[in-house]
Design an enzyme around this catalytic site. Structure first.
Site, PDB file in Angstrom:
ATOM      1  N   HIS A  57      -8.299  30.481 -21.288  1.00  0.00           N
ATOM      2  CA  HIS A  57      -8.497  29.412 -22.274  1.00  0.00           C
ATOM      3  C   HIS A  57      -9.668  29.730 -23.201  1.00  0.00           C
ATOM      4  CE1 HIS A  57      -5.781  27.429 -19.622  1.00  0.00           C
ATOM      5  NE2 HIS A  57      -6.668  27.268 -18.672  1.00  0.00           N
ATOM      6  N   HIS A 219      -1.375  25.874 -19.053  1.00  0.00           N
ATOM      7  CA  HIS A 219      -1.220  26.811 -17.942  1.00  0.00           C
ATOM      8  C   HIS A 219       0.152  27.451 -17.932  1.00  0.00           C
ATOM      9  CE1 HIS A 219      -4.633  24.395 -16.133  1.00  0.00           C
ATOM     10  NE2 HIS A 219      -5.093  25.556 -16.508  1.00  0.00           N
TER      11      HIS A 219
END
Lengths: 341, 213
Positions: A57, A219
């Site tokens: 991320h 995710h």
């Protein structure tokens, strides 16, 4: 073997080392266990601000460590929560006179590992509280007990809490404020192409050229819906309307994040931003602050997210307060220095 | 009363070695199959770390091993239980008093972190009856019986938390490995503290666990 340009062993360690080497003035690297702390901290800050979560991320969270934002970041493996020992040791390293605040995205693994670290810190007599970020509208209707996922709003929470922390607020004030910011934030994201699977190395799922995943998280999980791909204006208007309607109350002004999911170009993101601004203008919603770029991606997914936050009192001051980190855009000089002209 | 807590932990380690295959089989039904490994390996490490350390420090050593070195989610949660037991034992003259407080505090910490309630099919289903038994003044053998029957009752519960929540009804009929693993701590405690009391043999227990209570 992954198709990403990452070493086969310890890819996250390598990347975090590389980041720290790129910003020796800002970051201090701790390798066992792995975490990063800020070298410079406003002397008024009484509470250590810590965040973390799975890797993939970037720049979240390690890129937001530095003066005016986080005091520490704890990276896990790709899309996996950090171990509680990392959180515990990093928290001990940065706890201020009034303790440490954990900024946690709403995922079971993160909740449990940060929670265990918090219990250990309490056993040591260190004050600790948690802000749970849960902004993703795509997970709002599900009947499970897990609630909305935490996504793009995390960077807004981190910036505002950093600004507020530098004014000397205490732990309870910051924890309550962070909870209010999360509650005033909503996001939604779409993807036109899946990320590279960290386990298998190929595309994590397949989508047709004319299809979109509507409501992806960060995710790589598929969205609840695959939709036919509409023209950009129609898509952006639909997303912006959904986020605006999803806010607990309709705002006069907003903080706006147009976020890339990893493989989306700035050319695309600015075009999306242009359309969001057009939509918000038409709704008479003023944009009081904005961020356009890749801040909370899902590895190398092609897609983008929209996040809106309804600002409360003083929040805009904290949004515009100076920050010096590897990845948050510098908007103003540091306090005590004069701008160069 | 005083208790040799090193002996409690080494008995627990021996029990976990014997129970390893059963715990693994149970976890393969509902989780990712590593619970038996994590518990056995963690307790082996505890035995090594204890070395010649005094009995008083035993649960503090076990807590740091499980919190720092054991993987998965259940390992560190057991570490939290050990942490609270260690703290309570350090503040109590009497071992019964220490266990009463430590188990209650440990359960509270595990529930704060994992947010599971009794009936969710987790280790809480063994810990809550143990806490209740200790609070009611039961001896350790009675506490072990309460924990074991709580663990065995999870065979009839559909999971709401933890890994088993993803497999729904498929785990029904066999007890939750985490609950069984935690119940074995109380079984080990009873064997050390009250060796003459009537509790099931480990073979009987594991047989019942495999057959679904």
């Amino acid at each position: 073997m992954t198709r990403l340009f990452l070493p086969d062993t310890a890819p996250v360690e390598a990347a975090v080392r590389g980041l720290a080497l790129a910003h020796p003035d800002l970051l201090h690297l701790h390798q066992d266990p792995l975490y990063v702390t800020a070298r410079d901290r406003d002397p008024r800050r009484r509470v250590g601000l810590l965040s973390g979560g799975g890797s993939g991320h970037e720049p979240l969270h390690t890129g937001f460590v530095g003066r005016g934002m986080l005091d520490a970041s704890v990276p896990g493996r790709v899309f996996a929560s950090p171990h509680n020992r990392q959180v515990y040791e990093a928290s001990r390293a940065v706890a201020g006179e009034d303790g440490v605040l954990h900024i946690v995205k709403n995922y079971t693994g993160d909740r449990i590992n940060f929670g265990i670290a918090a219990e250990r810190l309490r056993a040591d007599g260190i004050r600790v509280r948690r802000v749970l970020v849960d902004d993703d509208l795509a997970t709002e209707d599900e009947t499970t007990a897990t609630g909305r996922r935490g996504t793009g709003a995390t960077v807004i929470v981190e910036k505002l809490l950093g600004g507020a922390g530098d004014t000397g607020l205490g732990l309870d004030e910051l924890a309550d404020l962070g909870t209010e910011i999360a509650a005033a934030s909503r996001s939604v994201a779409v993807a036109s192409r899946a990320h590279t699977s960290p386990a298998q190395g190929g595309r994590a799922f397949e989508l047709g050229d004319d299809e979109l995943e509507y409501g992806v998280g960060i995710h790589g999980e598929r969205a609840a819906r695959t939709v036919a791909r509409p023209p950009l204006e129609e898509l952006v208007d639909r997303m912006a309307r959904q986020v605006l309607d999803g806010l607990p109350r309709r705002p006069d002004d907003v903080l706006l994040l147009v976020g890339g999911l990893g493989a989306t170009t700035l050319l695309e993101l600015y075009a999306v931003h242009d359309r969001v601004r057009h939509f918000l203008d038409a709704q008479s919603v003023r944009v009081a602050g904005q961020l356009v770029g890749t801040f909370v991606p899902a590895l190398d997914m092609s897609g983008f997210s929209l996040t809106l936050t309804t600002p409360g009192e003083r929040w805009l001051d904290w949004w515009h307060a100076p920050a010096r980190t590897p990845a948050f855009p510098v908007t103003q000089p540091l306090a005590g220095t004069e701008p160069t002209r | 009363m005083t208790l040799d807590h090193r002996l409690v932990l080494s008995t627990y380690a021996q029990t976990a070695r014997t129970a390893h295959d059963t715990l693994t089989a149970l976890d393969q039904l509902s989780g990712d199959g590593d619970f038996g490994d994590n518990l056995r390996e963690g307790l082996d490490r505890v035995e090594t770390a204890l070395g010649e350390r005094p009995s008083d420090a035993a649960f503090a050593v076990a807590a740091s091993v499980f919190l720092d070195e054991v993987g998965g989610t259940s390992g560190p949660l057991i570490g939290l239980l050990f942490q609270e037991i260690a703290r309570a034992l350090a503040h109590s003259e009497d071992a019964r008093e220490g266990w009463r407080t430590g188990v209650a505090e440990g359960l509270a910490a595990i529930q704060r972190v994992g947010e599971a309630e009794p009936g969710d099919r987790t280790m809480v289903d063994a810990l809550a009856p143990a806490r209740d038994a200790l609070t009611a003044g039961e001896d350790f053998a009675g506490t072990a019986r309460a924990a074991l029957s709580g663990a065995q009752a999870t065979a009839g519960i559909r999971a709401r938390r933890g890994r088993a929540a993803y497999v729904g009804d498929r785990a029904l009929g066999a007890p939750d490995p985490g609950a069984v693993g935690v119940a074995l701590l109380f079984w080990s405690l009873a064997r050390v503290a009250e060796p003459d009391a009537a509790v099931d043999t480990l073979e009987e227990l594991l047989g019942r666990a495999r057959d679904g209570g």
